[in-house]
Design a protein around this motif. Sequence first.
Motif, PDB file in Angstrom:
ATOM      1  N   LEU A 196      36.239  29.686  31.014  1.00 45.13           N
ATOM      2  CA  LEU A 196      37.644  29.390  31.316  1.00 45.13           C
ATOM      3  C   LEU A 196      38.561  30.042  30.284  1.00 45.13           C
ATOM      4  O   LEU A 196      39.598  30.619  30.636  1.00 45.13           O
ATOM      5  CB  LEU A 196      37.867  27.876  31.333  1.00 45.13           C
ATOM      6  N   VAL A 197      38.171  29.943  29.011  1.00 38.45           N
ATOM      7  CA  VAL A 197      38.984  30.542  27.953  1.00 38.45           C
ATOM      8  C   VAL A 197      39.036  32.059  28.113  1.00 38.45           C
ATOM      9  O   VAL A 197      40.102  32.669  28.034  1.00 38.45           O
ATOM     10  CB  VAL A 197      38.425  30.172  26.560  1.00 38.45           C
ATOM     11  N   GLN A 198      37.872  32.673  28.339  1.00 32.48           N
ATOM     12  CA  GLN A 198      37.827  34.126  28.472  1.00 32.48           C
ATOM     13  C   GLN A 198      38.605  34.590  29.692  1.00 32.48           C
ATOM     14  O   GLN A 198      39.290  35.630  29.658  1.00 32.48           O
ATOM     15  CB  GLN A 198      36.376  34.602  28.564  1.00 32.48           C
ATOM     16  N   ALA A 199      38.538  33.821  30.771  1.00 35.59           N
ATOM     17  CA  ALA A 199      39.305  34.169  31.975  1.00 35.59           C
ATOM     18  C   ALA A 199      40.797  34.120  31.683  1.00 35.59           C
ATOM     19  O   ALA A 199      41.570  34.967  32.165  1.00 35.59           O
ATOM     20  CB  ALA A 199      38.954  33.204  33.108  1.00 35.59           C
ATOM     21  N   GLY A 200      41.215  33.144  30.891  1.00 37.42           N
ATOM     22  CA  GLY A 200      42.625  33.050  30.514  1.00 37.42           C
ATOM     23  C   GLY A 200      43.060  34.222  29.658  1.00 37.42           C
ATOM     24  O   GLY A 200      44.160  34.763  29.837  1.00 37.42           O
ATOM     25  N   ILE A 201      42.191  34.637  28.726  1.00 38.69           N
ATOM     26  CA  ILE A 201      42.501  35.782  27.869  1.00 38.69           C
ATOM     27  C   ILE A 201      42.606  37.061  28.698  1.00 38.69           C
ATOM     28  O   ILE A 201      43.549  37.851  28.553  1.00 38.69           O
ATOM     29  CB  ILE A 201      41.418  35.945  26.786  1.00 38.69           C
ATOM     30  N   ASP A 202      41.642  37.255  29.601  1.00 36.92           N
ATOM     31  CA  ASP A 202      41.643  38.455  30.450  1.00 36.92           C
ATOM     32  C   ASP A 202      42.876  38.493  31.345  1.00 36.92           C
ATOM     33  O   ASP A 202      43.493  39.549  31.530  1.00 36.92           O
ATOM     34  CB  ASP A 202      40.376  38.492  31.307  1.00 36.92           C
ATOM     35  N   ALA A 203      43.232  37.329  31.900  1.00 41.36           N
ATOM     36  CA  ALA A 203      44.384  37.261  32.792  1.00 41.36           C
ATOM     37  C   ALA A 203      45.676  37.581  32.040  1.00 41.36           C
ATOM     38  O   ALA A 203      46.556  38.281  32.557  1.00 41.36           O
ATOM     39  CB  ALA A 203      44.472  35.875  33.430  1.00 41.36           C
ATOM     40  N   LYS A 204      45.769  37.091  30.806  1.00 39.83           N
ATOM     41  CA  LYS A 204      46.970  37.349  30.005  1.00 39.83           C
ATOM     42  C   LYS A 204      47.115  38.835  29.713  1.00 39.83           C
ATOM     43  O   LYS A 204      48.220  39.390  29.758  1.00 39.83           O
ATOM     44  CB  LYS A 204      46.906  36.557  28.703  1.00 39.83           C
ATOM     45  N   GLU A 205      45.983  39.491  29.413  1.00 38.20           N
ATOM     46  CA  GLU A 205      46.020  40.922  29.133  1.00 38.20           C
ATOM     47  C   GLU A 205      46.440  41.727  30.370  1.00 38.20           C
ATOM     48  O   GLU A 205      47.091  42.765  30.249  1.00 38.20           O
ATOM     49  CB  GLU A 205      44.647  41.394  28.654  1.00 38.20           C
ATOM     50  N   LYS A 206      46.075  41.217  31.545  1.00 43.26           N
ATOM     51  CA  LYS A 206      46.395  41.923  32.793  1.00 43.26           C
ATOM     52  C   LYS A 206      47.729  41.486  33.383  1.00 43.26           C
ATOM     53  O   LYS A 206      48.194  42.061  34.369  1.00 43.26           O
ATOM     54  CB  LYS A 206      45.290  41.670  33.823  1.00 43.26           C
ATOM     55  N   GLY A 207      48.329  40.441  32.798  1.00 42.85           N
ATOM     56  CA  GLY A 207      49.592  39.941  33.328  1.00 42.85           C
ATOM     57  C   GLY A 207      49.425  39.163  34.610  1.00 42.85           C
ATOM     58  O   GLY A 207      50.344  39.106  35.437  1.00 42.85           O
TER      59      GLY A 207
END
Length: 207
Positions: free
Chosen positions: A120-131
Amino acid sequence: MRPHRMPVLLAVAMALCAGGAHAAEPNDRQIDELTDAIVGLLPLGEVMQKAAEEDPTWPVQGKADAVSAEQLACLRRELSADGFRRFKREEVARYASENGKRLADDTRMVKEVAPLFSRLVQAGIDAKEKGTDADAAALMRDATPDQMLAMVTLARDPKHRDLRALTGLGESLGENKDDDRASGEMLAIKVMFHGFKLCDVSPAALM
């Protein structure tokens, strides 16, 4: 029972109790096991490691002249995956010395939660990087009942408040997203200032 035997029996009983108390003391393996589970729960070390690999001046971007080469090398060593583990292990060792009896149960719970929560944390980080927005619901569909129960228990059960603080989650698993962000920021700040202290770097020099 003969009266003169009583002191001997008491001495034996006290020795047995002392032996049992000593046996309950957490050992290095137990401390390492909980440390690894917590590090797996929150991949802050990997995030810092990636930042360091992408920027040779991290974590003093734009202020590299404010520190010596030795200080920069020290900061990069401490603010890394290995450095984060060392930081958490110190905290776990202190926690274990005060909560030895519950250490095994705490470790089992964190191990149960870690794979799901780290995704969940990594998905949030990836999503933030992709906007974009992370699809938490999709990730939760793959969770087992045991994982879900462990996560809810860790997040909400009052008796696990100290364990939440140890992991770095605090009360971030509630419904308030601002609390989520604040807990994550506070963990990163604690690790950063710990690095400043070990490397003899004044935070003011980087402001």
